[in-house]
Motif scaffolding. Structure first.
Motif, PDB file in Angstrom:
ATOM      1  N   ASN A 235       8.581  24.164  18.630  1.00  0.00           N
ATOM      2  CA  ASN A 235       8.692  22.697  18.694  1.00  0.00           C
ATOM      3  C   ASN A 235       9.151  22.314  20.092  1.00  0.00           C
ATOM      4  O   ASN A 235       9.632  23.152  20.874  1.00  0.00           O
ATOM      5  N   GLN A 237      11.345  19.780  22.574  1.00  0.00           N
ATOM      6  CA  GLN A 237      12.457  18.856  22.667  1.00  0.00           C
ATOM      7  C   GLN A 237      12.450  18.149  24.018  1.00  0.00           C
ATOM      8  O   GLN A 237      12.023  18.731  25.024  1.00  0.00           O
ATOM      9  N   ALA A 294      10.187  12.115  25.386  1.00  0.00           N
ATOM     10  CA  ALA A 294       9.618  12.087  24.042  1.00  0.00           C
ATOM     11  C   ALA A 294       8.269  11.382  24.049  1.00  0.00           C
ATOM     12  O   ALA A 294       8.027  10.466  24.834  1.00  0.00           O
ATOM     13  N   TRP A 296       3.722  11.750  23.210  1.00  0.00           N
ATOM     14  CA  TRP A 296       2.571  12.620  23.421  1.00  0.00           C
ATOM     15  C   TRP A 296       2.419  12.951  24.904  1.00  0.00           C
ATOM     16  O   TRP A 296       2.566  12.092  25.762  1.00  0.00           O
ATOM     17  N   LYS A 319       2.984  17.031  21.389  1.00  0.00           N
ATOM     18  CA  LYS A 319       3.947  15.960  21.181  1.00  0.00           C
ATOM     19  C   LYS A 319       5.374  16.474  21.330  1.00  0.00           C
ATOM     20  O   LYS A 319       5.726  17.527  20.793  1.00  0.00           O
ATOM     21  N   ASP A 321       9.009  15.556  20.286  1.00  0.00           N
ATOM     22  CA  ASP A 321       9.687  14.705  19.303  1.00  0.00           C
ATOM     23  C   ASP A 321      11.100  14.373  19.760  1.00  0.00           C
ATOM     24  O   ASP A 321      11.813  15.221  20.317  1.00  0.00           O
ATOM     25  N   GLU A 322      11.501  13.135  19.499  1.00  0.00           N
ATOM     26  CA  GLU A 322      12.863  12.716  19.808  1.00  0.00           C
ATOM     27  C   GLU A 322      13.865  13.497  18.971  1.00  0.00           C
ATOM     28  O   GLU A 322      14.982  13.810  19.415  1.00  0.00           O
ATOM     29  N   SER A 323      13.470  13.832  17.752  1.00  0.00           N
ATOM     30  CA  SER A 323      14.318  14.622  16.851  1.00  0.00           C
ATOM     31  C   SER A 323      13.425  15.418  15.916  1.00  0.00           C
ATOM     32  O   SER A 323      12.214  15.172  15.834  1.00  0.00           O
ATOM     33  N   PHE A 324      14.042  16.364  15.224  1.00  0.00           N
ATOM     34  CA  PHE A 324      13.288  17.213  14.302  1.00  0.00           C
ATOM     35  C   PHE A 324      13.907  17.077  12.908  1.00  0.00           C
ATOM     36  O   PHE A 324      15.035  17.533  12.658  1.00  0.00           O
ATOM     37  N   TYR A 347      19.594  17.463  17.969  1.00  0.00           N
ATOM     38  CA  TYR A 347      18.131  17.315  17.914  1.00  0.00           C
ATOM     39  C   TYR A 347      17.625  17.385  16.468  1.00  0.00           C
ATOM     40  O   TYR A 347      16.650  16.737  16.113  1.00  0.00           O
ATOM     41  N   ASN A 365       7.348  14.057   5.633  1.00  0.00           N
ATOM     42  CA  ASN A 365       8.155  13.500   6.723  1.00  0.00           C
ATOM     43  C   ASN A 365       9.019  14.542   7.408  1.00  0.00           C
ATOM     44  O   ASN A 365       9.715  14.214   8.391  1.00  0.00           O
ATOM     45  N   GLY A 367       9.650  18.428   9.220  1.00  0.00           N
ATOM     46  CA  GLY A 367       9.022  19.562   9.885  1.00  0.00           C
ATOM     47  C   GLY A 367       9.442  20.889   9.292  1.00  0.00           C
ATOM     48  O   GLY A 367       8.783  21.913   9.510  1.00  0.00           O
TER      49      GLY A 367
END
Length: 487
Positions: A235, A237, A294, A296, A319, A321-324, A347, A365, A367
């Motif tokens: 992922n 960050q 954060a 794409w 992408k 992501d702002e958070s996971f 995160y 919703n 991950g």
């Protein structure tokens, strides 16, 4: 029938006759003169009538000479009785291969430029009343018309490289649609005839069309392409360090030395490199970058590889992501281990549900879904998780060792996972750990020489029917699995 050679022969004979007559008379006159002058006068009187005849013969021979000279240079043509006298116009279709491979170079420039020159030479070999079709891989409507020489040459100059590809049968069928009606029909195909254009079956042609294939050959040059790219981070960050693996392939038999490599993210340069690739081989290189916000990201890997350049760029996106979001479904005796783990990093956004109160509709919703000590996991939950996994989700399972094994086996079978064989209660200790596994990427700052590995007093033994879809992260003595990473 050509009168050139007989005409010259008759003209020569006609000119020679007066000369011979003059020579003969001169010798006769000389002999008579020295014998008797008087006799010469008598002979001249007797031959007065013959002189007139001689002059007529000379005149006639001169007339004949002029006639045969005229016939010799006029070259009259007498057609045979069974030969047609009506000339038909020619209808010509010329196919120009404008695929990417025609960008290759030979001593005369690119293959496409050579194809255009060959087409021009073909057109100039036909008559002013002949008509021409220009055909390319684009199969455009304007290429279905017959053009005169001037219009054809103008359209030929506009032909550019195209991504379209056609096979030979499609090309011949397209030409046959135009090569109809009265006239002589000609089909010309100018190409480098790569494998993708070749026909697997026997070509269907028409007997009333004359076909010609002109093959163009390129020089053997190094050609390196960007084959593929992938990131090592599971992922992404904001601001984190990233590693991108770039795979390059050399399609020629010659070594490509110090090929420049550049990585751009959102049109900003993020990495540089230079790679040497042996002929026919594939080489990987890793580029490091960081500092992403954060959202794409638009990435592009570019190399410089002249002269074949169409495969020198590969675009990709990912992408950040702002958070996971993480969902933990907890059993009654699950403990707070999962909460403590994810609380250490802002995160990760952890949500928790009790085993008895699971909202299946929210699975998409998250991950990651953690099954933490479930006592009685149902097959319904297994089916929802299977749908979640097929959409790209990740599931981590920490079983409750006091749960019913048969209940767990039904749940595991529904997920196509190995089933439990038995519960072992003999205390033991992990003796091997796969530190190269990506799961340990940010776990250890420094690995001590005498690493204190986990010990266990109870653990499950599994019935493994297929080991191709698993990775062993840690193992017990005898290569018994302590933890699995299901792929």
């Amino acid at each position: 029938m050509n009168f050139l050679y007989p005409g010259f022969l008759f003209a020569l004979i006609s000119v020679a006759i007066p000369v011979i007559i003059h020579l003969f008379n001169f010798r006769k006159f000389k002999k008579i003169y020295f014998s008797n002058v008087q006799l010469l006068k008598e002979v001249e009187q007797q031959n007065s009538s013959k002189e007139k005849l001689k002059n007529l013969l000379i005149l006639f021979s001169r007339i004949l000479a002029i006639i045969f000279l005229v016939l010799a240079f006029a070259q009259p043509y007498i057609p045979a009785h069974d030969q047609k006298t009506t000339a038909l116009n020619n209808v010509v279709s010329i196919y120009i291969d404008n695929s990417y491979s025609m960008e290759a170079i030979n001593k005369d420039g690119s293959l496409l430029d050579e194809a255009k020159r060959r087409a021009k030479e073909l057109v100039k070999g036909f008559g002013i009343n002949d008509r021409f079709q220009l055909l390319t891989n684009d199969f455009e409507g304007k290429h279905q018309r017959l053009l005169n020489e001037e219009a054809f040459l103008k359209a030929l100059d506009d032909v550019k490289i195209s991504a379209a590809n056609r096979n030979l049968q499609q090309i011949l069928n397209r030409q046959a649609n135009v090569l109809t009606g009265a006239g002589n029909r000609y089909s010309f195909l100018i190409s480098d005839f790569q494998k993708n254009i070749s026909a697997t079956n026997k070509l269907e042609t028409r007997a009333d069309i004359q076909y010609s294939f002109l093959k163009l050959n390129a020089n053997t040059l190094p050609n390196v392409a960007v084959d593929s790219v992938w990131v090592l981070s599971p992922n992404h960050q904001p601001g984190a360090n990233e590693r991108l693996v770039v795979q390059l392939k050399n399609y020629s038999g010659e070594e490509a030395k110090n090929v420049p490599l550049k990585l751009s993210i959102n049109n900003k340069q993020k990495g540089l490199g230079a790679v040497t690739i042996p002929g026919g081989k594939t080489v990987k290189d890793t580029l490091n970058f960081s500092g992403l916000a954060a959202g794409w990201q638009k990435g592009m890997v570019t190399i410089k590889d002249f002269p074949v350049t169409f495969d020198d760029t590969l675009s990709f996106s990912f992408k950040v992501d702002e958070s996971f979001p993480v969902l933990s479904i907890n059993g009654a005796n699950a403990g707070n281990y999962i909460k403590a783990l994810f609380a250490a990093d802002s995160y990760y956004k952890l949500a928790e549900n009790a085993e008895s109160n699971v909202n299946y509709s929210n699975f998409a919703n998250y991950g990651l879904i953690v099954l933490n000590g479930l006592k009685s996991p149902s097959t319904g939950l297994a089916q929802q998780l299977k749908t979640y996994l097929s959409a790209g989700g990740t599931v981590v399972l920490f079983p409750d060792l006091d749960a019913d094994i048969q209940v767990y086996n039904s749940f595991l079978s529904a997920l196509s996972l190995p089933t439990v064989q038995s519960l072992n209660i003999t205390a033991t200790k992990v003796d091997q750990i796969d530190l190269q596994n990506p799961i340990f990427k940010t776990v250890f700052e420094e690995i001590p020489k005498n690493l204190d590995l986990p010990s266990v007093s109870r653990y499950y033994s599994f019935i493994e029917k297929n080991s191709s879809n698993k990775e062993e992260i840690m193992s017990l003595p005898g290569r018994k699995s302590f933890s699995l990473n299901m792929v």
